[in-house]
Motif scaffolding. Sequence first.
Motif, PDB file in Angstrom:
ATOM      1  N   MET C 116       0.838  -1.207   0.000  1.00  0.00           N
ATOM      2  CA  MET C 116       0.000   0.000   0.000  1.00  0.00           C
ATOM      3  C   MET C 116       0.872   1.256   0.000  1.00  0.00           C
ATOM      4  O   MET C 116       1.014   1.909  -1.007  1.00  0.00           O
ATOM      5  CB  MET C 116      -0.917  -0.024   1.216  1.00  0.00           C
ATOM      6  N   ASP C 117       1.447   1.551   1.153  1.00  0.00           N
ATOM      7  CA  ASP C 117       2.339   2.707   1.214  1.00  0.00           C
ATOM      8  C   ASP C 117       3.734   2.214   0.912  1.00  0.00           C
ATOM      9  O   ASP C 117       4.476   1.844   1.800  1.00  0.00           O
ATOM     10  CB  ASP C 117       2.252   3.343   2.605  1.00  0.00           C
ATOM     11  N   TYR C 118       4.097   2.242  -0.372  1.00  0.00           N
ATOM     12  CA  TYR C 118       5.345   1.595  -0.755  1.00  0.00           C
ATOM     13  C   TYR C 118       6.579   2.403  -0.368  1.00  0.00           C
ATOM     14  O   TYR C 118       7.688   1.919  -0.515  1.00  0.00           O
ATOM     15  CB  TYR C 118       5.357   1.268  -2.250  1.00  0.00           C
ATOM     16  N   ALA C 119       6.394   3.634   0.092  1.00  0.00           N
ATOM     17  CA  ALA C 119       7.558   4.373   0.564  1.00  0.00           C
ATOM     18  C   ALA C 119       7.895   3.994   2.001  1.00  0.00           C
ATOM     19  O   ALA C 119       9.007   4.204   2.452  1.00  0.00           O
ATOM     20  CB  ALA C 119       7.327   5.868   0.453  1.00  0.00           C
ATOM     21  N   SER C 120       6.925   3.469   2.731  1.00  0.00           N
ATOM     22  CA  SER C 120       7.207   3.016   4.097  1.00  0.00           C
ATOM     23  C   SER C 120       6.483   1.704   4.354  1.00  0.00           C
ATOM     24  O   SER C 120       5.543   1.639   5.138  1.00  0.00           O
ATOM     25  CB  SER C 120       6.782   4.067   5.113  1.00  0.00           C
ATOM     26  N   PRO C 121       6.916   0.650   3.659  1.00  0.00           N
ATOM     27  CA  PRO C 121       6.178  -0.624   3.715  1.00  0.00           C
ATOM     28  C   PRO C 121       6.122  -1.248   5.104  1.00  0.00           C
ATOM     29  O   PRO C 121       5.127  -1.886   5.456  1.00  0.00           O
ATOM     30  CB  PRO C 121       6.932  -1.527   2.745  1.00  0.00           C
ATOM     31  N   LEU C 122       7.182  -1.059   5.906  1.00  0.00           N
ATOM     32  CA  LEU C 122       7.207  -1.748   7.201  1.00  0.00           C
ATOM     33  C   LEU C 122       6.089  -1.253   8.115  1.00  0.00           C
ATOM     34  O   LEU C 122       5.617  -1.992   8.977  1.00  0.00           O
ATOM     35  CB  LEU C 122       8.570  -1.555   7.863  1.00  0.00           C
ATOM     36  N   PHE C 123       5.662  -0.007   7.945  1.00  0.00           N
ATOM     37  CA  PHE C 123       4.594   0.496   8.796  1.00  0.00           C
ATOM     38  C   PHE C 123       3.281  -0.213   8.506  1.00  0.00           C
ATOM     39  O   PHE C 123       2.502  -0.494   9.418  1.00  0.00           O
ATOM     40  CB  PHE C 123       4.425   2.008   8.589  1.00  0.00           C
ATOM     41  N   ASN C 124       3.036  -0.506   7.247  1.00  0.00           N
ATOM     42  CA  ASN C 124       1.805  -1.219   6.913  1.00  0.00           C
ATOM     43  C   ASN C 124       1.795  -2.596   7.538  1.00  0.00           C
ATOM     44  O   ASN C 124       0.790  -3.044   8.081  1.00  0.00           O
ATOM     45  CB  ASN C 124       1.673  -1.354   5.396  1.00  0.00           C
ATOM     46  N   GLU C 125       2.957  -3.268   7.440  1.00  0.00           N
ATOM     47  CA  GLU C 125       3.044  -4.597   8.040  1.00  0.00           C
ATOM     48  C   GLU C 125       2.853  -4.504   9.539  1.00  0.00           C
ATOM     49  O   GLU C 125       2.175  -5.338  10.145  1.00  0.00           O
ATOM     50  CB  GLU C 125       4.412  -5.211   7.735  1.00  0.00           C
ATOM     51  N   ASP C 423       2.651  27.138  -7.329  1.00  0.00           N
ATOM     52  CA  ASP C 423       2.617  26.796  -5.909  1.00  0.00           C
ATOM     53  C   ASP C 423       1.806  25.527  -5.657  1.00  0.00           C
ATOM     54  O   ASP C 423       1.979  24.883  -4.618  1.00  0.00           O
ATOM     55  CB  ASP C 423       2.026  27.948  -5.094  1.00  0.00           C
ATOM     56  N   ALA C 424       0.935  25.202  -6.587  1.00  0.00           N
ATOM     57  CA  ALA C 424       0.188  23.951  -6.443  1.00  0.00           C
ATOM     58  C   ALA C 424       1.153  22.775  -6.398  1.00  0.00           C
ATOM     59  O   ALA C 424       0.950  21.816  -5.654  1.00  0.00           O
ATOM     60  CB  ALA C 424      -0.800  23.793  -7.590  1.00  0.00           C
ATOM     61  N   VAL C 425       2.229  22.861  -7.181  1.00  0.00           N
ATOM     62  CA  VAL C 425       3.229  21.802  -7.175  1.00  0.00           C
ATOM     63  C   VAL C 425       3.876  21.704  -5.800  1.00  0.00           C
ATOM     64  O   VAL C 425       4.114  20.621  -5.269  1.00  0.00           O
ATOM     65  CB  VAL C 425       4.278  22.074  -8.276  1.00  0.00           C
ATOM     66  N   VAL C 426       4.140  22.878  -5.207  1.00  0.00           N
ATOM     67  CA  VAL C 426       4.727  22.890  -3.862  1.00  0.00           C
ATOM     68  C   VAL C 426       3.781  22.212  -2.877  1.00  0.00           C
ATOM     69  O   VAL C 426       4.201  21.435  -2.019  1.00  0.00           O
ATOM     70  CB  VAL C 426       5.001  24.343  -3.419  1.00  0.00           C
ATOM     71  N   VAL C 427       2.485  22.504  -3.018  1.00  0.00           N
ATOM     72  CA  VAL C 427       1.511  21.945  -2.085  1.00  0.00           C
ATOM     73  C   VAL C 427       1.466  20.424  -2.214  1.00  0.00           C
ATOM     74  O   VAL C 427       1.535  19.704  -1.217  1.00  0.00           O
ATOM     75  CB  VAL C 427       0.117  22.567  -2.330  1.00  0.00           C
ATOM     76  N   ILE C 428       1.386  19.935  -3.440  1.00  0.00           N
ATOM     77  CA  ILE C 428       1.344  18.479  -3.640  1.00  0.00           C
ATOM     78  C   ILE C 428       2.573  17.857  -3.003  1.00  0.00           C
ATOM     79  O   ILE C 428       2.507  16.875  -2.277  1.00  0.00           O
ATOM     80  CB  ILE C 428       1.331  18.124  -5.142  1.00  0.00           C
ATOM     81  N   SER C 429       3.710  18.457  -3.277  1.00  0.00           N
ATOM     82  CA  SER C 429       4.956  17.881  -2.805  1.00  0.00           C
ATOM     83  C   SER C 429       5.011  17.882  -1.282  1.00  0.00           C
ATOM     84  O   SER C 429       5.472  16.920  -0.679  1.00  0.00           O
ATOM     85  CB  SER C 429       6.117  18.690  -3.386  1.00  0.00           C
ATOM     86  N   SER C 430       4.527  18.946  -0.656  1.00  0.00           N
ATOM     87  CA  SER C 430       4.698  19.018   0.793  1.00  0.00           C
ATOM     88  C   SER C 430       3.631  18.225   1.535  1.00  0.00           C
ATOM     89  O   SER C 430       3.819  17.896   2.702  1.00  0.00           O
ATOM     90  CB  SER C 430       4.707  20.467   1.265  1.00  0.00           C
ATOM     91  N   VAL C 431       2.515  17.905   0.890  1.00  0.00           N
ATOM     92  CA  VAL C 431       1.566  16.981   1.511  1.00  0.00           C
ATOM     93  C   VAL C 431       2.152  15.567   1.479  1.00  0.00           C
ATOM     94  O   VAL C 431       1.862  14.744   2.335  1.00  0.00           O
ATOM     95  CB  VAL C 431       0.194  17.037   0.791  1.00  0.00           C
ATOM     96  N   ASP C 432       3.019  15.305   0.507  1.00  0.00           N
ATOM     97  CA  ASP C 432       3.742  14.040   0.394  1.00  0.00           C
ATOM     98  C   ASP C 432       2.802  12.833   0.369  1.00  0.00           C
ATOM     99  O   ASP C 432       2.904  11.943   1.205  1.00  0.00           O
ATOM    100  CB  ASP C 432       4.747  13.904   1.543  1.00  0.00           C
ATOM    101  N   PRO C 433       1.863  12.818  -0.559  1.00  0.00           N
ATOM    102  CA  PRO C 433       0.988  11.644  -0.610  1.00  0.00           C
ATOM    103  C   PRO C 433       1.678  10.481  -1.310  1.00  0.00           C
ATOM    104  O   PRO C 433       2.497  10.685  -2.204  1.00  0.00           O
ATOM    105  CB  PRO C 433      -0.203  12.138  -1.438  1.00  0.00           C
ATOM    106  N   VAL C 434       1.369   9.289  -0.869  1.00  0.00           N
ATOM    107  CA  VAL C 434       1.799   8.094  -1.598  1.00  0.00           C
ATOM    108  C   VAL C 434       0.537   7.486  -2.191  1.00  0.00           C
ATOM    109  O   VAL C 434      -0.367   7.090  -1.469  1.00  0.00           O
ATOM    110  CB  VAL C 434       2.506   7.100  -0.681  1.00  0.00           C
ATOM    111  N   LEU C 435       0.469   7.477  -3.497  1.00  0.00           N
ATOM    112  CA  LEU C 435      -0.802   7.146  -4.123  1.00  0.00           C
ATOM    113  C   LEU C 435      -1.194   5.697  -3.925  1.00  0.00           C
ATOM    114  O   LEU C 435      -2.361   5.357  -3.967  1.00  0.00           O
ATOM    115  CB  LEU C 435      -0.754   7.497  -5.610  1.00  0.00           C
ATOM    116  N   GLY C 436      -0.226   4.850  -3.684  1.00  0.00           N
ATOM    117  CA  GLY C 436      -0.561   3.460  -3.397  1.00  0.00           C
ATOM    118  C   GLY C 436      -1.423   3.350  -2.152  1.00  0.00           C
ATOM    119  O   GLY C 436      -2.284   2.477  -2.049  1.00  0.00           O
ATOM    120  N   GLU C 437      -1.193   4.248  -1.225  1.00  0.00           N
ATOM    121  CA  GLU C 437      -1.946   4.229   0.013  1.00  0.00           C
ATOM    122  C   GLU C 437      -3.268   4.974  -0.145  1.00  0.00           C
ATOM    123  O   GLU C 437      -4.269   4.633   0.482  1.00  0.00           O
ATOM    124  CB  GLU C 437      -1.097   4.894   1.088  1.00  0.00           C
TER     125      GLU C 437
END
Lengths: 181, 196, 440
Positions: C116-125, C423-437
């Motif tokens: 799901m959250d492939y940037a931090s997989p261990l948390f999902n487990e 600035d929309a790009v800045v916003v997306i980046s700083s929310v840091d969503p992982v789309l898998g999750e």
Amino acid sequence: MTAETEAAEMQPAETQREDLQRYGVPYAAHGEQKVIFPHRDMWLQTAVALLQDGWNMCLDVTAVDYLDKKHPALPSDIPAERFEVVATFISYERKERLRARIQVPEADPTIGSLYTIYPGSDYLEREVYDMFGINFEGHPDLSRILMPENWQGHPLRKDYAVGSIPVQFKNSRQDSPKEGA
Amino acid sequence: MGVVHNVAEDGFEGLQHNFVTAPLEKLVNWSRARSSWPATFGLACCAIEMMATGGSHYDLARFGMEVFRASPRQADVMIVAGRVSQKMAPVLRQIYDQMMEPKWVISMGVCASSGGMFNNYAIVQGVDQIVPVDVYAPGCPPGPETLLHAITTLHTQIENGELLRRREETGAGANITVEQLDGQGQSQMVELGSRT
Amino acid sequence: MSLQTPEKQSPNTQQIENALTQQLDLLPRRDAVLRMSEVRAAEVADQPVSDDDDQTMMMNMGPAHPSTHGVLRLMLELDGETVVRSKPVVGYLHTGMEKTAETLTYLQGPTNVTRMDYASPLFNELVFSLAVEDLIGIEIPPRAVWIRMMMTELNRIASHLLFMATNGMDLGAVSMMIYGWREREQVLRFFQKVTGLRMNHNYIRPGGVAADLPDGWEQDVIDLLDMLPPRLEEYDILMTGQPIWRDRLQGVGVLTQAEAQALSTTGPLLRSTGISWDLRKDMPYLAYDDVDFDVIVGSYGDSFDRYAIRLNEIRESMRIVRQCVEKMPVGDYKAQDKKVTPPPRTRIDESMEALIHHFKIFTEGYKVPEGETYIGIESPRGELGCYIVSDGSAKPYRMHIRGPSFVNLQVMPHMMANGLIADAVVVISSVDPVLGEVDR
């Protein structure tokens, strides 16, 4: 109120939970898991009471489809319905979570939307609508969120098939043996 | 040594081996293989490994592929990195159609290749149902080494491929037609991907 | 936006209306939320251009856009270059994992959620395992708890390094991306040594962890911790103190405390507004009671705060990991509950019983008592929750993951309101969503 007394009777071993009693709905608690069982018609009033009582945030709204299954840990005085909407709240001051489980009948899968009380439930309710087909009355934009807009059916319902298909192997040697082999 | 002004008079010896002769097809394929720019088409976990491959340790630049192009019009290789959902499938096809010929597709990871462990309503069971795939990279996710191997495999395919025609077995070619003049003053449409 | 008061189920409408005005007043920028179907948006976009100054433009960004962190799609209503309204459109990576989870046993479950959250997989487990353990009611040996804590904190470092890299790349600091990957590789190398995989480890399982730490792990971790601080100093020089970077981030995508709370935001987004809320500190799980660390809190709620919070959370995680190395207890790395965990490999060669047990647990799984539970942990993106309903069989009846990225996405239209499209790009980046999750 009868519901309170009955809920208290249900758990003779547990001490009476004043913090859960005050909402006037059946409740249950085991360990860190605190659950209340509001009625569908009283859901929004209960939610307002929760907000005023310091439950800061609606963490999660989801649903379960108990097609023909028994609901786990449901007080006996609550009539079980096919769907159950599960909302989780959190409080900063008490540092604890509270879960509300609301029965929603199959014949009329509607429930009041939390949007006006906890605006953060917006996407979560859309997801439940998309996956279970439960309508949230008063939601500003109840539309599909994960599936394509023209999708048929609600995938997480238990009568919706997983939709797995047999794996196809393209150009596999078995199907087309080499000539002369 | 020196510049040869007239080959007919000086003969080939005058060039002193400083030239290469090759079929045009080989030459073009050679140059194509060495600057095949990938389109950024990261979908899921594999995209992270794809980006890691572009990082300093694995250094995709060694293969002339560090220029990830955001615009499909400038890209040659589409690396489908991750699971393709039913909602994403039309978008993927559109991006593939927007890429210029010649174009190649690497299906990275089992989800893109066959749906992987997600055999359900939401996932397209293999991206080859939507676009023709040249190389499949196995793994979940494939490590950067696997992706590099897939890329070198693709480069070999490009170098050994034919110039204008795409692979027969997959019927690929995105329905692009070129006009071929047959010397009779009248043009005839030839569909790439077929011999006729 | 039309707000309909619920009519049907309200004998006590007055109370609800009061709450309604109170809560929605916390969201002064709620008109910036675009509520339009995709079909309608396409129609609007096809309308001819008029000379009218008031005409706005519908623009589509994504799902294949390099700065959308995967497959996020934004529908933007623009007035010139200013974003008037916006709507994140998600679902392009919807994998049906919650449905798939119902067909997998509890032992197979971590392989599913880890993607799901492939940037931090261990948390999902971890959250899945904690929920299953809560249902079964087994105790986990202390070594397993500390291994879990150390591995997830290392994963938090890796995840935030990924954020550093992509945040830099989105804003044009491409060399930052190279640096971020460079450091992340070092962490992944350690993961590969421990779990065998760089990502999607399936390492934390109900009952403990899959394998003990390899010989010499202390030195590897110490090397890692010694390597990172000077590199983080480099980031500070490259970005934190640099005027271009600060101008680009400070005051962009501001989120107020009230908005963050009302929209159920968690994680660095919530902390950037000045609310000190970290589940590791406030509702400790694992052994976070026994380690010393600070919660990083911002004060302005802007993109720079979120960048600084994540950068400093790397440092705090390093403190935790160092304490884990010092305090790592000896003992079992998984519970010796035969019902839940497979026998050790060596026993299988010796005993027929162990072989049968091993076979049964991997083919049939184990039964989990009837019940339902919700467990939440602090992932790098906020509260990651897992809700499991068990009907007493070997497979979950329902498994739901509360993805922090999914809920955090809701703040985007509010943060982008009346900002520039850049600035929309800045916003997306700083929310840091992982789309898998987000899509799961």
